[in-house]
Design a protein around this motif. Structure first.
Motif, PDB file in Angstrom:
ATOM      1  N   PHE A  33      11.942   4.726  -6.125  1.00 28.91           N
ATOM      2  CA  PHE A  33      11.615   4.383  -4.749  1.00 28.91           C
ATOM      3  C   PHE A  33      12.894   4.181  -3.939  1.00 28.91           C
ATOM      4  N   THR A  34      12.834   4.518  -2.697  1.00 30.48           N
ATOM      5  CA  THR A  34      13.934   4.229  -1.789  1.00 30.48           C
ATOM      6  C   THR A  34      13.604   2.959  -1.019  1.00 30.48           C
ATOM      7  N   LEU A  35      14.620   2.371  -0.381  1.00 27.11           N
ATOM      8  CA  LEU A  35      14.373   1.186   0.419  1.00 27.11           C
ATOM      9  C   LEU A  35      13.433   1.537   1.567  1.00 27.11           C
ATOM     10  N   GLN A  36      12.498   0.645   1.832  1.00 23.71           N
ATOM     11  CA  GLN A  36      11.536   0.900   2.892  1.00 23.71           C
ATOM     12  C   GLN A  36      12.210   0.791   4.258  1.00 23.71           C
ATOM     13  N   ASP A  37      11.841   1.672   5.149  1.00 18.36           N
ATOM     14  CA  ASP A  37      12.344   1.617   6.509  1.00 18.36           C
ATOM     15  C   ASP A  37      11.225   2.023   7.462  1.00 18.36           C
ATOM     16  N   ILE A  38      11.505   2.024   8.733  1.00 16.84           N
ATOM     17  CA  ILE A  38      10.481   2.308   9.731  1.00 16.84           C
ATOM     18  C   ILE A  38       9.903   3.709   9.562  1.00 16.84           C
ATOM     19  N   LEU A  57       0.830  -1.202   0.000  1.00 18.71           N
ATOM     20  CA  LEU A  57       0.000   0.000   0.000  1.00 18.71           C
ATOM     21  C   LEU A  57       0.865   1.253   0.000  1.00 18.71           C
ATOM     22  N   LEU A  58       1.968   1.204   0.704  1.00 16.06           N
ATOM     23  CA  LEU A  58       2.898   2.341   0.716  1.00 16.06           C
ATOM     24  C   LEU A  58       3.450   2.592  -0.680  1.00 16.06           C
ATOM     25  N   ASP A  59       3.799   1.525  -1.384  1.00 16.81           N
ATOM     26  CA  ASP A  59       4.294   1.661  -2.754  1.00 16.81           C
ATOM     27  C   ASP A  59       3.226   2.272  -3.663  1.00 16.81           C
ATOM     28  N   VAL A  60       1.976   1.843  -3.479  1.00 19.07           N
ATOM     29  CA  VAL A  60       0.877   2.390  -4.284  1.00 19.07           C
ATOM     30  C   VAL A  60       0.722   3.878  -4.001  1.00 19.07           C
ATOM     31  N   GLU A 118       9.518   5.386   6.725  1.00 19.83           N
ATOM     32  CA  GLU A 118       8.581   5.430   5.613  1.00 19.83           C
ATOM     33  C   GLU A 118       7.221   4.879   6.036  1.00 19.83           C
ATOM     34  N   LYS A 119       7.240   3.881   6.901  1.00 17.76           N
ATOM     35  CA  LYS A 119       5.982   3.339   7.408  1.00 17.76           C
ATOM     36  C   LYS A 119       5.269   4.381   8.279  1.00 17.76           C
ATOM     37  N   ARG A 120       6.064   5.178   9.005  1.00 16.66           N
ATOM     38  CA  ARG A 120       5.452   6.252   9.801  1.00 16.66           C
ATOM     39  C   ARG A 120       4.848   7.330   8.907  1.00 16.66           C
TER      40      ARG A 120
END
Length: 280
Positions: free
Chosen positions: A157-162, A91-94, A164-166
């Protein structure tokens, strides 16, 4: 037309005008795929050509006028609820792909990439046109189509990290609360971090503070209502929680560099003079 739907697919040459004016449209993500057509915007990169296959990714609530008359291609509109239950990372990628903090995102599709997308699209349209729609199948095919689009844009896109989830969690909270909660402390509290830390994360990832993003969202909604609703500017200001109409006008001008009335007049002129365009 859209009130009872979570997915809407239509050939651009056969897209009814009623769709553009449907108030429920604001809740949908829109994928507009132009086939062998001129871009609806000015291409920003040297490797892009003016004519070709263009995919416009328009997030919900965004302000735009898109007249698709005479265009070859397809429209795919879907609600976020159709993706609920999927991994947060997907969902974050979308969200990122649709440029959730901007007006729209676009991709120019080359012939090789187009083949893979067409294959999935054909399956999606085939299932959509069944007398009885299999929602599980539709969700799976839509996800595959979105994943292919994400692949096209993955270099950005950058690598996902905590953090990005925030940011993702903040964006969801913002959509639900921006009209009533305009202080970063509220959102930071919901995320379990300090307002200072939240602002550091948002500045790093989006180059804006929490308050700036809240203000951006308010302006975006104000623009949408000025274009799409029949309310007066005074009524729109009240709907957005501004008790003082003059303060709303000053707030709008500060962030949009024009008054609400000037924006409204410019939109009317723009729509009259441009048959096929995106307005932002």
């Amino acid at each position: 037309m859209l009130s009872d739907k979570v997915l809407y697919i239509r050939d651009l040459g056969n897209c009814p005008p009623a769709y553009l004016n449907d108030p429920a449209r604001r809740d949908f993500f829109e994928i507009v795929w132009l086939r062998n057509e001129d871009a609806l915007h000015v291409p920003q990169h040297d490797f892009q050509t003016l004519k070709g296959d263009w995919i416009y990714l328009i997030p919900p609530y965004r302000v735009h006028q898109l007249n698709k008359a005479g265009k070859n291609g397809v429209l795919i509109s879907f609600k976020q609820e159709l993706l609920e239950g999927d991994l947060k990372e997907f969902l974050l990628d979308v969200f990122r792909m649709f440029n959730i903090q901007g007006e729209f995102s676009c991709l120019q599709v080359n012939e090789e990439s187009s083949k893979g997308l067409v294959t999935v699209l054909q399956l999606l349209e085939q299932e959509y046109n069944q007398e009885t729609i299999n929602l599980i199948m539709m969700k799976a095919l839509l996800k595959v189509f979105l994943l292919k689009l994400i692949q096209l844009k993955e270099q950005h896109f950058t690598l996902q990290d905590i953090n990005e989830k925030r940011v993702y969690e903040f964006m969801l909270l913002l959509e639900k609360n921006y009209q009533n909660e305009r202080n970063a402390d509220f959102y930071a509290g919901k995320l379990g971090i300090s307002a200072k830390r939240l602002n550091q994360i948002l500045k790093e990832k989006l180059d804006k503070t929490g308050v700036q993003l809240i203000h951006d969202r308010l302006i975006l909604e104000a623009k949408r209502q000025i274009i799409h609703s029949e309310n007066t500017i005074k009524e729109i200001a009240y709907n957005l929680g501004f008790k003082d109409h003059s303060y709303f006008s000053r707030f709008f001008k500060l962030h949009a560099e024009q008054t609400p009335q000037e924006f409204q007049n410019n939109v009317k002129k723009h729509v009259i003079s441009h048959d096929n365009t995106l307005y932002s």
